[in-house]
Design a protein around this motif. Structure first.
Motif, PDB file in Angstrom:
ATOM      1  N   ASP A  99      40.828  42.187  33.652  1.00  0.00           N
ATOM      2  CA  ASP A  99      42.220  42.615  33.750  1.00  0.00           C
ATOM      3  C   ASP A  99      42.342  44.089  33.436  1.00  0.00           C
ATOM      4  O   ASP A  99      43.078  44.828  34.049  1.00  0.00           O
ATOM      5  CB  ASP A  99      43.082  41.807  32.792  1.00  0.00           C
ATOM      6  N   HIS A 287      41.274  32.012  31.529  1.00  0.00           N
ATOM      7  CA  HIS A 287      41.180  33.064  32.543  1.00  0.00           C
ATOM      8  C   HIS A 287      40.389  34.260  31.991  1.00  0.00           C
ATOM      9  O   HIS A 287      39.497  34.784  32.665  1.00  0.00           O
ATOM     10  CB  HIS A 287      42.613  33.479  32.938  1.00  0.00           C
ATOM     11  N   GLU A 288      40.684  34.654  30.770  1.00  0.00           N
ATOM     12  CA  GLU A 288      39.998  35.829  30.206  1.00  0.00           C
ATOM     13  C   GLU A 288      38.519  35.526  29.932  1.00  0.00           C
ATOM     14  O   GLU A 288      37.655  36.378  30.130  1.00  0.00           O
ATOM     15  CB  GLU A 288      40.684  36.314  28.928  1.00  0.00           C
ATOM     16  N   HIS A 291      36.574  35.963  32.984  1.00  0.00           N
ATOM     17  CA  HIS A 291      36.204  37.371  33.202  1.00  0.00           C
ATOM     18  C   HIS A 291      34.957  37.712  32.390  1.00  0.00           C
ATOM     19  O   HIS A 291      34.071  38.419  32.861  1.00  0.00           O
ATOM     20  CB  HIS A 291      37.321  38.306  32.745  1.00  0.00           C
ATOM     21  N   HIS A 297      39.034  38.828  40.032  1.00  0.00           N
ATOM     22  CA  HIS A 297      40.272  38.220  40.541  1.00  0.00           C
ATOM     23  C   HIS A 297      40.156  37.833  42.009  1.00  0.00           C
ATOM     24  O   HIS A 297      39.416  38.472  42.754  1.00  0.00           O
ATOM     25  CB  HIS A 297      41.424  39.222  40.420  1.00  0.00           C
TER      26      HIS A 297
HETATM   27 ZN   LIG Z   1      42.433  38.577  35.022  1.00  0.00          ZN
END
Ligand SMILES: [Zn+2]
Length: 336
Positions: A99, A287-288, A291, A297
Protein backbone atom coordinates in the motif's frame (compact mmCIF):
# COMPACT_ATOMS: atom_id res chain seq x y z
CA UNK A 1 17.12 -32.64 -23.55
CA UNK A 2 16.16 -34.23 -26.84
CA UNK A 3 13.87 -31.60 -28.30
CA UNK A 4 13.72 -31.03 -31.98
CA UNK A 5 13.38 -27.25 -31.79
CA UNK A 6 10.29 -26.86 -33.89
CA UNK A 7 10.09 -23.14 -33.19
CA UNK A 8 12.02 -20.14 -31.99
CA UNK A 9 10.27 -20.54 -28.61
CA UNK A 10 11.64 -24.05 -28.27
CA UNK A 11 15.11 -22.82 -29.02
CA UNK A 12 14.83 -19.99 -26.52
CA UNK A 13 13.52 -22.30 -23.80
CA UNK A 14 16.38 -24.64 -24.42
CA UNK A 15 18.93 -21.82 -24.31
CA UNK A 16 17.53 -20.72 -20.96
CA UNK A 17 17.96 -24.18 -19.55
CA UNK A 18 21.68 -23.58 -19.92
CA UNK A 19 21.71 -20.86 -17.27
CA UNK A 20 21.55 -23.13 -14.29
CA UNK A 21 24.37 -25.25 -13.03
CA UNK A 22 24.10 -28.55 -14.89
CA UNK A 23 24.24 -31.85 -13.11
CA UNK A 24 26.53 -34.59 -14.41
CA UNK A 25 23.49 -36.15 -16.10
CA UNK A 26 22.65 -32.86 -17.79
CA UNK A 27 26.22 -32.41 -19.00
CA UNK A 28 26.14 -35.90 -20.47
CA UNK A 29 22.77 -35.16 -22.05
CA UNK A 30 24.13 -31.90 -23.48
CA UNK A 31 27.09 -33.76 -24.94
CA UNK A 32 24.72 -36.28 -26.44
CA UNK A 33 22.76 -33.40 -27.87
CA UNK A 34 25.91 -32.06 -29.51
CA UNK A 35 26.65 -35.45 -31.02
CA UNK A 36 23.06 -35.80 -32.10
CA UNK A 37 23.12 -32.35 -33.70
CA UNK A 38 26.26 -33.30 -35.59
CA UNK A 39 24.59 -36.48 -36.80
CA UNK A 40 21.46 -34.54 -37.77
CA UNK A 41 23.59 -32.05 -39.61
CA UNK A 42 25.28 -34.80 -41.59
CA UNK A 43 21.99 -36.44 -42.49
CA UNK A 44 20.43 -33.16 -43.45
CA UNK A 45 23.40 -32.33 -45.63
CA UNK A 46 22.76 -35.59 -47.47
CA UNK A 47 19.10 -34.72 -47.90
CA UNK A 48 19.91 -31.20 -48.98
CA UNK A 49 22.09 -32.53 -51.76
CA UNK A 50 19.01 -34.21 -53.16
CA UNK A 51 16.90 -31.07 -53.05
CA UNK A 52 16.96 -29.03 -56.20
CA UNK A 53 15.67 -25.70 -54.96
CA UNK A 54 18.53 -23.47 -53.89
CA UNK A 55 16.36 -21.26 -51.63
CA UNK A 56 15.11 -24.20 -49.68
CA UNK A 57 18.61 -25.49 -49.41
CA UNK A 58 19.87 -22.28 -47.81
CA UNK A 59 17.03 -22.28 -45.25
CA UNK A 60 17.84 -25.78 -44.14
CA UNK A 61 21.50 -25.01 -43.71
CA UNK A 62 20.65 -22.05 -41.51
CA UNK A 63 18.41 -24.16 -39.29
CA UNK A 64 21.14 -26.71 -38.73
CA UNK A 65 23.62 -24.00 -37.87
CA UNK A 66 21.29 -22.64 -35.18
CA UNK A 67 20.92 -26.02 -33.50
CA UNK A 68 24.68 -26.47 -33.27
CA UNK A 69 25.14 -22.98 -31.86
CA UNK A 70 22.56 -23.54 -29.14
CA UNK A 71 24.25 -26.68 -27.93
CA UNK A 72 27.64 -25.03 -27.70
CA UNK A 73 26.19 -22.03 -25.93
CA UNK A 74 24.42 -24.20 -23.36
CA UNK A 75 27.64 -25.98 -22.51
CA UNK A 76 29.55 -22.73 -22.10
CA UNK A 77 26.84 -21.33 -19.89
CA UNK A 78 27.07 -24.43 -17.74
CA UNK A 79 30.80 -23.98 -17.27
CA UNK A 80 30.36 -20.33 -16.37
CA UNK A 81 27.80 -21.28 -13.78
CA UNK A 82 30.24 -23.64 -12.15
CA UNK A 83 32.89 -20.99 -11.72
CA UNK A 84 30.55 -18.26 -10.50
CA UNK A 85 28.34 -20.14 -8.11
CA UNK A 86 30.55 -19.65 -5.10
CA UNK A 87 30.89 -15.88 -5.26
CA UNK A 88 29.76 -14.02 -2.19
CA UNK A 89 26.23 -12.73 -2.00
CA UNK A 90 25.91 -9.04 -2.73
CA UNK A 91 23.20 -6.86 -1.35
CA UNK A 92 21.09 -4.28 -3.09
CA UNK A 93 17.58 -2.99 -3.22
CA UNK A 94 14.37 -4.81 -3.91
CA UNK A 95 11.24 -3.61 -2.29
CA UNK A 96 7.64 -4.33 -2.47
CA UNK A 97 4.91 -2.11 -3.77
CA UNK A 98 2.52 -2.66 -0.93
CA UNK A 99 0.00 0.00 0.00
CA UNK A 100 2.94 2.20 0.71
CA UNK A 101 6.45 1.08 -0.01
CA UNK A 102 7.95 0.73 3.42
CA UNK A 103 11.23 -0.95 2.84
CA UNK A 104 14.74 0.31 2.97
CA UNK A 105 17.34 -1.67 1.15
CA UNK A 106 19.59 -3.74 3.40
CA UNK A 107 22.70 -2.47 1.64
CA UNK A 108 25.89 -2.86 3.58
CA UNK A 109 25.59 -4.41 7.02
CA UNK A 110 23.89 -7.76 7.15
CA UNK A 111 23.86 -10.71 9.52
CA UNK A 112 26.02 -13.79 9.22
CA UNK A 113 24.29 -16.36 7.01
CA UNK A 114 22.36 -18.89 9.06
CA UNK A 115 21.12 -21.87 7.07
CA UNK A 116 18.10 -23.56 8.61
CA UNK A 117 16.13 -26.48 7.17
CA UNK A 118 17.44 -28.03 3.94
CA UNK A 119 13.85 -28.52 2.76
CA UNK A 120 10.70 -26.37 2.84
CA UNK A 121 8.97 -26.38 6.22
CA UNK A 122 5.54 -26.57 4.63
CA UNK A 123 3.75 -26.87 1.35
CA UNK A 124 0.94 -24.77 -0.02
CA UNK A 125 -2.43 -26.38 -0.73
CA UNK A 126 -3.55 -27.36 -4.22
CA UNK A 127 -4.54 -24.47 -6.47
CA UNK A 128 -8.22 -23.52 -6.33
CA UNK A 129 -10.39 -24.80 -9.17
CA UNK A 130 -11.56 -21.32 -10.07
CA UNK A 131 -9.39 -18.84 -11.85
CA UNK A 132 -8.83 -15.30 -10.60
CA UNK A 133 -6.47 -12.41 -10.96
CA UNK A 134 -3.42 -11.77 -8.84
CA UNK A 135 -0.25 -9.74 -9.05
CA UNK A 136 3.08 -9.99 -7.31
CA UNK A 137 4.71 -7.11 -5.46
CA UNK A 138 8.11 -7.68 -7.03
CA UNK A 139 9.73 -9.98 -9.52
CA UNK A 140 12.96 -11.79 -10.05
CA UNK A 141 15.17 -9.90 -12.48
CA UNK A 142 14.13 -10.43 -16.07
CA UNK A 143 11.39 -12.89 -15.21
CA UNK A 144 7.76 -13.22 -14.16
CA UNK A 145 8.74 -15.28 -11.15
CA UNK A 146 7.93 -13.52 -7.88
CA UNK A 147 10.29 -12.54 -5.11
CA UNK A 148 9.23 -14.59 -2.07
CA UNK A 149 10.32 -15.64 1.40
CA UNK A 150 12.61 -18.62 1.85
CA UNK A 151 10.24 -21.53 2.62
CA UNK A 152 13.06 -23.39 4.40
CA UNK A 153 12.94 -21.07 7.41
CA UNK A 154 10.06 -19.66 9.43
CA UNK A 155 8.94 -16.06 9.12
CA UNK A 156 9.44 -14.69 12.62
CA UNK A 157 7.33 -11.76 13.70
CA UNK A 158 6.89 -9.39 16.59
CA UNK A 159 3.87 -7.28 17.49
CA UNK A 160 3.71 -3.74 18.82
CA UNK A 161 0.17 -3.48 20.19
CA UNK A 162 0.29 0.10 21.46
CA UNK A 163 -2.91 0.96 19.55
CA UNK A 164 -4.50 -2.48 19.44
CA UNK A 165 -8.29 -1.89 19.54
CA UNK A 166 -10.35 -3.68 22.19
CA UNK A 167 -11.80 -6.91 20.90
CA UNK A 168 -9.08 -7.70 18.36
CA UNK A 169 -6.60 -9.54 20.60
CA UNK A 170 -6.71 -12.65 18.43
CA UNK A 171 -6.87 -10.94 15.05
CA UNK A 172 -3.19 -10.93 14.14
CA UNK A 173 -2.72 -14.60 15.08
CA UNK A 174 -5.83 -15.58 13.14
CA UNK A 175 -4.71 -13.66 10.04
CA UNK A 176 -1.20 -15.13 10.28
CA UNK A 177 -2.66 -18.65 10.44
CA UNK A 178 -4.74 -17.99 7.33
CA UNK A 179 -1.76 -16.67 5.36
CA UNK A 180 0.29 -19.64 6.52
CA UNK A 181 -2.44 -22.05 5.39
CA UNK A 182 -2.65 -20.39 1.96
CA UNK A 183 1.13 -20.34 1.37
CA UNK A 184 2.56 -23.24 3.38
CA UNK A 185 5.00 -20.72 4.87
CA UNK A 186 5.53 -21.19 8.59
CA UNK A 187 5.34 -18.27 11.03
CA UNK A 188 6.73 -17.98 14.53
CA UNK A 189 5.44 -15.30 16.90
CA UNK A 190 8.26 -13.95 19.04
CA UNK A 191 6.11 -11.77 21.27
CA UNK A 192 5.87 -8.07 21.91
CA UNK A 193 8.17 -5.32 20.74
CA UNK A 194 8.47 -1.64 21.48
CA UNK A 195 9.74 -1.01 17.96
CA UNK A 196 7.74 1.73 16.27
CA UNK A 197 9.22 2.27 12.83
CA UNK A 198 7.25 2.36 9.63
CA UNK A 199 8.52 3.48 6.25
CA UNK A 200 12.27 3.12 6.03
CA UNK A 201 12.51 0.41 8.65
CA UNK A 202 15.89 -1.32 8.76
CA UNK A 203 15.87 -5.00 7.88
CA UNK A 204 18.94 -5.55 10.04
CA UNK A 205 18.82 -4.15 13.59
CA UNK A 206 21.49 -5.99 15.57
CA UNK A 207 21.09 -3.81 18.66
CA UNK A 208 17.42 -4.71 19.00
CA UNK A 209 17.21 -8.19 17.49
CA UNK A 210 20.76 -9.56 17.42
CA UNK A 211 22.83 -10.90 14.54
CA UNK A 212 19.99 -11.90 12.24
CA UNK A 213 17.40 -10.29 9.99
CA UNK A 214 14.89 -8.28 11.98
CA UNK A 215 11.64 -10.18 12.46
CA UNK A 216 8.58 -8.91 10.60
CA UNK A 217 7.04 -6.07 12.59
CA UNK A 218 3.27 -5.84 13.00
CA UNK A 219 2.57 -2.47 14.53
CA UNK A 220 -0.84 -1.31 15.73
CA UNK A 221 -0.24 2.40 15.24
CA UNK A 222 -2.34 5.53 14.64
CA UNK A 223 -2.24 8.49 12.22
CA UNK A 224 -0.41 10.75 14.69
CA UNK A 225 2.47 8.31 15.07
CA UNK A 226 2.35 7.28 11.40
CA UNK A 227 1.27 10.13 9.11
CA UNK A 228 0.90 7.73 6.17
CA UNK A 229 -2.22 6.39 7.93
CA UNK A 230 -4.08 9.69 7.68
CA UNK A 231 -7.34 9.60 5.76
CA UNK A 232 -8.80 6.36 4.45
CA UNK A 233 -5.59 4.30 4.66
CA UNK A 234 -6.22 1.53 7.22
CA UNK A 235 -2.79 -0.05 6.95
CA UNK A 236 0.18 -0.79 4.79
CA UNK A 237 2.62 -3.60 4.47
CA UNK A 238 5.50 -4.99 2.49
CA UNK A 239 8.83 -6.71 2.68
CA UNK A 240 12.47 -6.02 1.98
CA UNK A 241 14.40 -8.23 -0.38
CA UNK A 242 18.01 -9.19 -0.50
CA UNK A 243 19.50 -9.59 -3.94
CA UNK A 244 21.99 -12.38 -4.28
CA UNK A 245 24.29 -12.30 -7.26
CA UNK A 246 26.77 -14.80 -8.44
CA UNK A 247 24.57 -17.73 -9.41
CA UNK A 248 25.04 -18.19 -13.14
CA UNK A 249 25.31 -14.40 -13.49
CA UNK A 250 21.67 -14.06 -12.58
CA UNK A 251 20.58 -12.05 -9.58
CA UNK A 252 18.07 -13.83 -7.34
CA UNK A 253 16.15 -12.04 -4.65
CA UNK A 254 14.56 -13.23 -1.45
CA UNK A 255 12.57 -11.38 1.18
CA UNK A 256 14.38 -11.15 4.49
CA UNK A 257 12.14 -8.91 6.60
CA UNK A 258 9.00 -6.84 6.40
CA UNK A 259 6.39 -4.91 8.28
CA UNK A 260 2.72 -4.16 8.60
CA UNK A 261 1.53 -0.88 10.08
CA UNK A 262 -2.14 -0.81 11.08
CA UNK A 263 -4.38 2.14 11.88
CA UNK A 264 -5.64 0.94 15.27
CA UNK A 265 -8.34 3.61 15.78
CA UNK A 266 -9.72 3.16 12.26
CA UNK A 267 -9.77 -0.63 12.45
CA UNK A 268 -11.47 -0.33 15.87
CA UNK A 269 -14.10 1.79 14.16
CA UNK A 270 -14.54 -0.86 11.46
CA UNK A 271 -15.07 -3.45 14.19
CA UNK A 272 -17.78 -1.36 15.83
CA UNK A 273 -19.63 -0.08 12.78
CA UNK A 274 -19.17 -2.46 9.86
CA UNK A 275 -21.95 -5.07 9.55
CA UNK A 276 -19.25 -7.69 9.19
CA UNK A 277 -17.41 -6.36 12.24
CA UNK A 278 -14.62 -8.68 13.20
CA UNK A 279 -14.33 -10.27 9.73
CA UNK A 280 -13.97 -6.84 8.11
CA UNK A 281 -11.36 -5.77 10.67
CA UNK A 282 -9.38 -8.98 10.20
CA UNK A 283 -9.58 -8.57 6.42
CA UNK A 284 -7.41 -5.44 6.72
CA UNK A 285 -4.71 -7.41 8.54
CA UNK A 286 -5.03 -10.26 6.07
CA UNK A 287 -4.62 -7.93 3.10
CA UNK A 288 -1.50 -6.34 4.60
CA UNK A 289 0.05 -9.69 5.49
CA UNK A 290 -0.51 -10.80 1.91
CA UNK A 291 1.60 -7.79 0.86
CA UNK A 292 4.28 -8.93 3.30
CA UNK A 293 4.54 -12.37 1.68
CA UNK A 294 4.66 -10.77 -1.77
CA UNK A 295 1.25 -10.08 -3.30
CA UNK A 296 0.57 -6.75 -4.97
CA UNK A 297 -2.77 -5.20 -5.87
CA UNK A 298 -5.23 -6.23 -8.56
CA UNK A 299 -8.00 -3.93 -9.73
CA UNK A 300 -10.65 -6.56 -9.18
CA UNK A 301 -13.27 -5.99 -6.46
CA UNK A 302 -13.86 -9.73 -6.06
CA UNK A 303 -10.31 -10.26 -4.76
CA UNK A 304 -9.03 -9.34 -1.31
CA UNK A 305 -6.00 -7.73 -2.97
CA UNK A 306 -8.18 -5.04 -4.54
CA UNK A 307 -6.58 -1.77 -3.39
CA UNK A 308 -9.78 -0.73 -1.60
CA UNK A 309 -11.84 -2.87 0.71
CA UNK A 310 -15.15 -4.14 -0.67
CA UNK A 311 -18.07 -5.06 1.55
CA UNK A 312 -18.48 -8.81 1.66
CA UNK A 313 -14.91 -9.57 0.53
CA UNK A 314 -13.24 -10.57 3.79
CA UNK A 315 -11.37 -13.69 2.71
CA UNK A 316 -8.87 -14.57 0.02
CA UNK A 317 -10.58 -15.30 -3.30
CA UNK A 318 -9.36 -17.64 -6.03
CA UNK A 319 -6.88 -15.20 -7.59
CA UNK A 320 -5.43 -14.24 -4.21
CA UNK A 321 -5.06 -17.92 -3.35
CA UNK A 322 -3.36 -18.75 -6.62
CA UNK A 323 -0.82 -15.99 -6.03
CA UNK A 324 -0.24 -16.95 -2.39
CA UNK A 325 0.30 -20.54 -3.42
CA UNK A 326 3.10 -19.50 -5.79
CA UNK A 327 4.64 -17.34 -3.09
CA UNK A 328 4.85 -20.38 -0.85
CA UNK A 329 6.92 -22.25 -3.41
CA UNK A 330 9.93 -19.94 -3.53
CA UNK A 331 13.50 -21.06 -3.56
CA UNK A 332 15.46 -21.85 -0.38
CA UNK A 333 18.42 -19.57 0.35
CA UNK A 334 20.81 -21.11 2.88
CA UNK A 335 23.21 -18.20 2.19
CA UNK A 336 20.99 -15.64 3.93
ZN1 LIG B 1 -2.88 -3.09 -0.32
Amino acid sequence: MSEDFESAEDLRAWVEQGYHEPSAAERVAARQQTLRATELERRLEDEIDEIELGVRRRRRRRRVAVIAWVVVFALIAGLLARSLVRSDPATSAVWSSGDVTQARSPVGARPEPSPESPTPLGRPPAAPLESGRYQFASFQEGSEEPVAYDPCRPIRYVVNDTDLPDGLDETVESAVRRVSAATGLQFVREGATGEATGIGRDAFQPDRYGDRWAPVLIWWSNPDATPELEGPVAGFGGSVGLEITGIAQRARSVYVSGSVVLDGPQIGEILRTDPEGEAAAEAVVLHELAHVVGLGHVDDPTQLMNPESVRGVTDFAAGDRRGLRELGMGECFPQI
